[in-house]
Design a protein around this motif. Structure first.
Motif, short mmCIF file in Angstrom:
data_model
loop_
_atom_site.label_atom_id
_atom_site.label_comp_id
_atom_site.label_asym_id
_atom_site.label_seq_id
_atom_site.Cartn_x
_atom_site.Cartn_y
_atom_site.Cartn_z
N PHE A 11 0.86 -1.19 0.00
CA PHE A 11 0.00 0.00 0.00
C PHE A 11 0.90 1.24 0.00
O PHE A 11 1.29 1.74 1.05
CB PHE A 11 -0.93 -0.02 1.21
N GLY A 12 1.25 1.69 -1.20
CA GLY A 12 2.17 2.81 -1.34
C GLY A 12 3.46 2.49 -0.60
O GLY A 12 3.95 1.36 -0.64
N ASP A 181 -0.46 10.10 2.79
CA ASP A 181 0.00 8.77 2.38
C ASP A 181 -0.87 8.12 1.32
O ASP A 181 -0.43 7.21 0.63
CB ASP A 181 0.01 7.83 3.60
N CYS A 182 -2.14 8.53 1.26
CA CYS A 182 -3.06 7.74 0.44
C CYS A 182 -4.31 8.55 0.08
O CYS A 182 -4.54 9.63 0.61
CB CYS A 182 -3.47 6.47 1.18
N ALA A 201 -0.23 8.52 -7.95
CA ALA A 201 0.06 7.52 -6.91
C ALA A 201 1.07 6.49 -7.41
O ALA A 201 1.99 6.11 -6.69
CB ALA A 201 -1.23 6.84 -6.46
N LYS A 206 2.33 6.07 -3.63
CA LYS A 206 1.28 6.40 -2.67
C LYS A 206 0.18 5.34 -2.75
O LYS A 206 0.03 4.67 -3.77
CB LYS A 206 0.68 7.78 -2.98
N GLY A 207 -0.58 5.20 -1.67
CA GLY A 207 -1.62 4.16 -1.63
C GLY A 207 -2.93 4.64 -2.21
O GLY A 207 -3.36 5.77 -1.95
#
Length: 269
Positions: A11-12, A181-182, A201, A206-207
């Motif tokens: 996830f990222g 982050d996401c 992303a 990035k998530g």
């Protein structure tokens, strides 16, 4: 039986590994003001537990909840007792749902109160992913409310692993990824306007979580085309997509979605 075991993806750059499908739990907590074509009954604890057990068996490790999902968080706490390490938990801040109405509060004080309440309800000391539940004014919320700064503090305090935005605009999604982050974005056969957020992303580790993944354009597809398969081919064909949230309480639908996603992902390798 086709499962998602072994298909987890990073996830990222958060260090989390997530299953390509996540279980959305709005239907565990709320049956008012939800945009589903057919009515449904909120499952009782036995049915909810069976659904969560099935999800795990099928290789799903991501679960998506929110304060705005009625009683979803407070039900998940007891239901997930003893299996916290098996799940990546996503929750949200910013939207409250009371008396059949949504209202929004992105202030630092409310953000902190909301997060502390989610920790208590979910019976955990850390929430893996916390998303700002946007009302659509993505950029203004991220720039002016202080919500992102507060989430960054909570992350430093070890109460949050990663944070981002569940938004509605490309500008919001890009800003969310630059400063967090996401992001959770809408992307499906009908709506692909937020694709630039997925592209960013993929380039910047990035998530990305996908919402409304199966708002499938059944009508636009030719005869004999499985809309679920076509949806997953679109989603998992993009390198920026980590996981798509599926909000079903029907065990057969869940199994079918997992089998289809597994076939699409294994086929594309």
């Amino acid at each position: 039986m086709k499962t998602l075991h072994g298909l987890e993806r990073p996830f990222g750059d958060t260090g989390l590994m997530v299953s390509p499908l996540g279980l959305g739990t709005v239907k565990l907590g709320r049956d008012q003001g939800v945009k589903y074509p057919s009515g449904f009954t909120i499952p009782d604890d036995r049915e909810a537990r069976q659904l969560l057990d099935l999800a795990r068996e099928l290789g799903i490790n991501l679960i998506d909840t929110a304060p705005a999902y009625g009683r979803s968080e407070e039900r998940l706490g007891p239901l997930l007792r003893g299996q916290r390490d098996a799940w990546v938990i996503v929750s949200k801040v910013g939207e409250e749902f009371e008396g059949g109405q949504s209202h929004f509060d992105f202030s630092p004080a409310h953000t902190r109160l909301s997060l502390e309440r989610s920790l208590k309800r979910l019976e955990t000391d850390i929430i893996d992913l916390v998303l700002v539940h946007s009302d659509g004014n993505d950029v203004a919320i991220l720039r002016d409310s202080g919500v992102y700064e507060t989430l960054a503090e909570l992350k430093r305090e070890g109460k949050v692993r990663a944070f981002g935005l569940s938004g509605k605009t490309v500008e919001g999604g890009l800003l969310a990824l630059e400063r967090g982050d996401c992001a959770m974005v809408t992307y499906n056969l009908n709506e692909q306007g937020e694709r630039p957020v997925l592209d960013y992303a993929a380039e910047h580790s990035k998530g990305i979580l996908i919402k409304k993944a199966l708002a499938s354009g059944h009508a636009c597809l030719g005869a004999g085309v499985d809309p679920v398969r076509a949806s997953f081919e679109l989603l998992f064909g993009h390198p920026g997509v980590a996981s798509a949230i599926i909000g079903t309480i029907n065990p057969l639908h869940l199994s079918h979605n997992v089998a289809t996603a597994a076939a699409v992902i294994r086929g594309s390798h």
